[in-house]
Design a protein around this motif. Structure first.
Motif, mmCIF file in Angstrom:
data_model
loop_
_atom_site.group_PDB
_atom_site.id
_atom_site.type_symbol
_atom_site.label_atom_id
_atom_site.label_comp_id
_atom_site.label_asym_id
_atom_site.label_seq_id
_atom_site.Cartn_x
_atom_site.Cartn_y
_atom_site.Cartn_z
ATOM 1 N N VAL A 144 32.543 -34.768 6.743
ATOM 2 C CA VAL A 144 31.285 -34.399 7.385
ATOM 3 C C VAL A 144 31.460 -33.135 8.237
ATOM 4 N N ALA A 145 32.601 -33.023 8.895
ATOM 5 C CA ALA A 145 32.845 -31.866 9.752
ATOM 6 C C ALA A 145 33.061 -30.598 8.923
ATOM 7 N N VAL A 146 33.889 -30.679 7.879
ATOM 8 C CA VAL A 146 34.173 -29.467 7.098
ATOM 9 C C VAL A 146 33.000 -29.046 6.239
ATOM 10 N N VAL A 147 32.182 -30.027 5.847
ATOM 11 C CA VAL A 147 30.988 -29.686 5.078
ATOM 12 C C VAL A 147 30.138 -28.700 5.865
ATOM 13 N N GLY A 148 30.089 -28.886 7.196
ATOM 14 C CA GLY A 148 29.330 -27.963 8.047
ATOM 15 C C GLY A 148 29.755 -26.512 7.847
ATOM 16 N N VAL A 149 31.071 -26.270 7.826
ATOM 17 C CA VAL A 149 31.559 -24.893 7.654
ATOM 18 C C VAL A 149 31.277 -24.381 6.262
ATOM 19 N N LEU A 151 28.852 -25.200 4.320
ATOM 20 C CA LEU A 151 27.428 -24.850 4.262
ATOM 21 C C LEU A 151 27.221 -23.452 4.831
ATOM 22 N N PHE A 152 27.880 -23.189 5.945
ATOM 23 C CA PHE A 152 27.779 -21.905 6.636
ATOM 24 C C PHE A 152 28.360 -20.788 5.767
ATOM 25 N N LEU A 153 29.551 -21.058 5.202
ATOM 26 C CA LEU A 153 30.242 -20.037 4.389
ATOM 27 C C LEU A 153 29.489 -19.706 3.105
#
Lengths: 316, 308
Positions: A144-149, A151-153
């Motif tokens: 869940v945490a890395v998905v955030g990045v 999405l951003f990238l």
């Protein structure tokens, strides 16, 4: 595979000649208290794993629906009806195709990259701990945490697209129906690679150094050494890696749910587990969802057997 | 295995150098080996960059007032730094509440694994009793059961039948005893000499006393590694707590952050900043624990995977 040898090697305390004379043979073994020590674990497995496993199969063959606790209702046996419904659902077909795309990208990439990086890691002594840690960090971090990045990238105006400039795909990665699933596959490869690198690193320790030395004497280059010694030497690890990577792929849920906003665009990245959630829990059809689960597990089993044939070589 | 290898090695090393296209005298073979080290090193460095960059970017992004997705945005810009995103995410999802819930969920699993897993591991390694083989086989099989098959029946049982939705117990139950940790315990107990336990038994010590006063103190590092190994499962778990907890008061941080990403993000002024701030809070404990204990962590995984 290797466990059987561990069991076989296990010594039997007191059974070897010259040890203390055998005490009375108890019907429950020499230390029957072992059963008591294991009891909570046995209960746990029966209640949380074995019983639900049977229950899943039961649900899949019945007309099952959610009721308030304690309400007794008729749940008639419907034979293969749920399975027919699942297998004739185009969404299910799509999700299996998606998993197929996922596995075709993820499994070879995982095997190749983790073996190459593990092999490199095995050679280098400087900064070894640093490398090991950095490879492992994505694995220990919540998806869940890395998905955030990610999405951003990978967003429309994200860093990846600004680096690519005019060759950036349009529509962008995660909203592009051909690229959504490959991007998810790439993400999962990146996330899990550290674990597989360590697996290979352990397997590499079992290859005797003399093999490389003699091959070098014979004039085999680095690439031939890698291909003819390293690759066959870690074959059993490769079987394990492909199996685990396949199971992870079949379990895909968080990534299509968050990264592509619920299996989008237009179902191009749905996964069977995501459909199980949608069908079974959101739409209240646990029976078809359970049938889908059984189909999925059988599918994984078949794929695993095929992979074992391919990767395992002749001796398996 | 080793026996099979010996003749091959012998023939290989005594055989004349015949492959002339790849043939090279001894000296240059070792020289080439040395020359390849920088290549390996470069490969590893590129790998490390690819693995670490998203984490760095996560942190930088969480501090940006305006999301800067240009290449320049990847470098710290002191004009564009703010802690506001952390305040923002904390207003939408209570970060402390989420961390406490994650902690209770994870702590419960670790506690159950240690309390119930250690005796099984000990019994499997050092006790003779009927059914031991079966328990061992079960432990291995369990690790092969895919969770997706259990998803629906567990949901029906735990949420519907037992009414454990929105409770810590409901969250913890399916993960309560980590079988991999049990396996690790068994491996460590197996390394202790059986004679030690035989002697204690002859001296009349009860099994419980042997376990608590002899066996456990000897495998203390195993307990640390098993705890770490168990930690990442529930801390990072999303699907199950997501199904079980609809009430925000019980949601672990992974669940509340995921809900934020999928629902609320559209309404926030700087959704990426807030998401990344939440991601940093969720990632930090696991990453810190892992870096702090990295030695134990890696050896566990190698041990359990290589042997199992």
């Amino acid at each position: 595979m290797t466990t059987s040898s561990t069991v076989g090697k296990r010594r039997d305390p007191g059974a070897s000649p010259g040890s203390a004379p055998r005490r009375r043979k108890n019907l429950l073994g020499r230390q029957p208290l072992g059963l008591a020590f294991s009891a909570p674990y046995i209960l746990f497995i029966l209640a949380v794993l074995a019983y639900p496993l049977g229950y899943a199969v039961y649900i899949s063959f019945h007309d099952f629906f959610f009721t308030a606790p304690g309400v007794a209702v008729e749940r008639p046996f419907v034979g293969l009806e749920n399975y027919i419904e699942v297998l004739s659902d185009p969404d299910v077909g799509r999700s299996f195709v998606n998993i197929g795309i996922f596995l075709i990208i993820n499994v070879p990439l995982t095997v190749a990259l983790s073996l190459i990086l593990a092999n490199a890691l095995n050679r280098v002594t400087r900064l070894r701990t640093f490398f090991r840690v950095s490879y492992y960090v994505p694995y220990v971090t919540a998806s869940v945490a890395v998905v955030g990045v990610w999405l951003f990238l990978f967003s429309q105006n994200g860093l990846v697209n600004s680096l690519l400039g005019s060759i950036a795909p349009d529509p962008s990665w995660l909203v592009n129906s051909t690229l959504a699933m490959p991007t998810v596959a790439l993400y999962v490869t990146w996330k899990q690679l550290g674990f597989f690198i360590l697996l290979y690193l352990a397997a590499l320790q079992n290859i005797p150094e003399e093999l490389y030395e003699s091959a070098a004497v014979d004039g085999a280059g680095k690439f031939r050494q890698f291909w003819n010694i390293t690759v066959p030497g870690v074959r059993s690890a490769s079987v394990l890696v492909t199996l685990l990577a396949t199971i992870t792929g079949a379990n895909l849920f968080t990534e299509p749910y968050l990264l592509t906003g619920g299996g989008g665009p237009d179902g191009a990245s749905t996964s069977p587990v995501f459909l199980m959630y949608q069908e079974g829990i959101l739409q209240g059809n646990p029976d078809t969802a359970a049938a889908l689960g059984v189909v999925l597990v059988l599918g994984v089993l078949v794929i695993a057997l095929i992979q074992r044939r391919i990767v395992g070589g002749k001796d398996d | 295995m080793a026996k099979d290898f010996q003749p091959t090695v012998a023939t290989a090393s005594t055989a004349p150098v015949s492959d002339d296209d790849t043939a090279a005298p001894r000296k240059s073979a070792t020289a080439r080996q040395r020359a390849l080290k920088p290549v390996s090193f470069l490969l590893l460095a590129v790998g490390a960059f690819v693995f670490l960059f998203p984490f760095y970017y996560m942190f930088i992004g969480s501090l940006q007032t305006e999301p800067d997705t240009s290449v320049a945005g990847a470098f710290p810009n002191f004009g564009n730094i703010t802690g506001q995103n952390y305040v923002l995410i904390n207003e939408s999802i209570n970060l402390v509440r989420g961390l406490i819930n994650s902690g209770i969920f994870t702590g419960g699993v670790i506690l159950c694994t240690v309390i119930f897993g250690i005796p099984v591991g000990y019994a499997l390694a050092q006790m003779q009793f009927r059914g031991r083989g079966m328990v061992f086989a079960m432990m291995l099989l369990v690790q092969m059961i895919p969770f997706q098959l259990l998803l629906i029946p567990l949901y029906v049982l735990i949420v519907r039948d037992y009414g454990l939705a929105d409770s810590y117990l409901g969250m913890i139950l399916p993960f309560a005893i980590n079988s991999t940790a049990v396996f690790v315990f068994r491996q460590y107990f197996l390394q202790l000499p059986a004679s030690l336990f035989e002697a204690a038994r002859i001296d009349g010590a009860s099994e419980m006393r042997i376990l608590t006063q002899i066996a456990i103190p000897l495998v203390r590092p195993a307990i640390v590694t098993a705890m770490l190994l168990t930690f990442i499962g529930p801390w990072n778990e999303f699907l199950w707590p997501f199904l079980v907890t609809k009430d925000v008061a019980f949601q672990p941080l992974a669940v509340s952050l995921a809900n934020y990403i999928s629902n609320v993000a559209a309404t926030a002024a700087n959704p990426f900043g807030a998401i990344l701030a939440g991601a940093c809070v969720l990632a930090a404990p696991a990453v810190a624990l892992f870096i702090g204990f990295q030695r134990q962590f890696i050896s566990t995984n190698i041990g359990s995977s290589a042997k199992g």
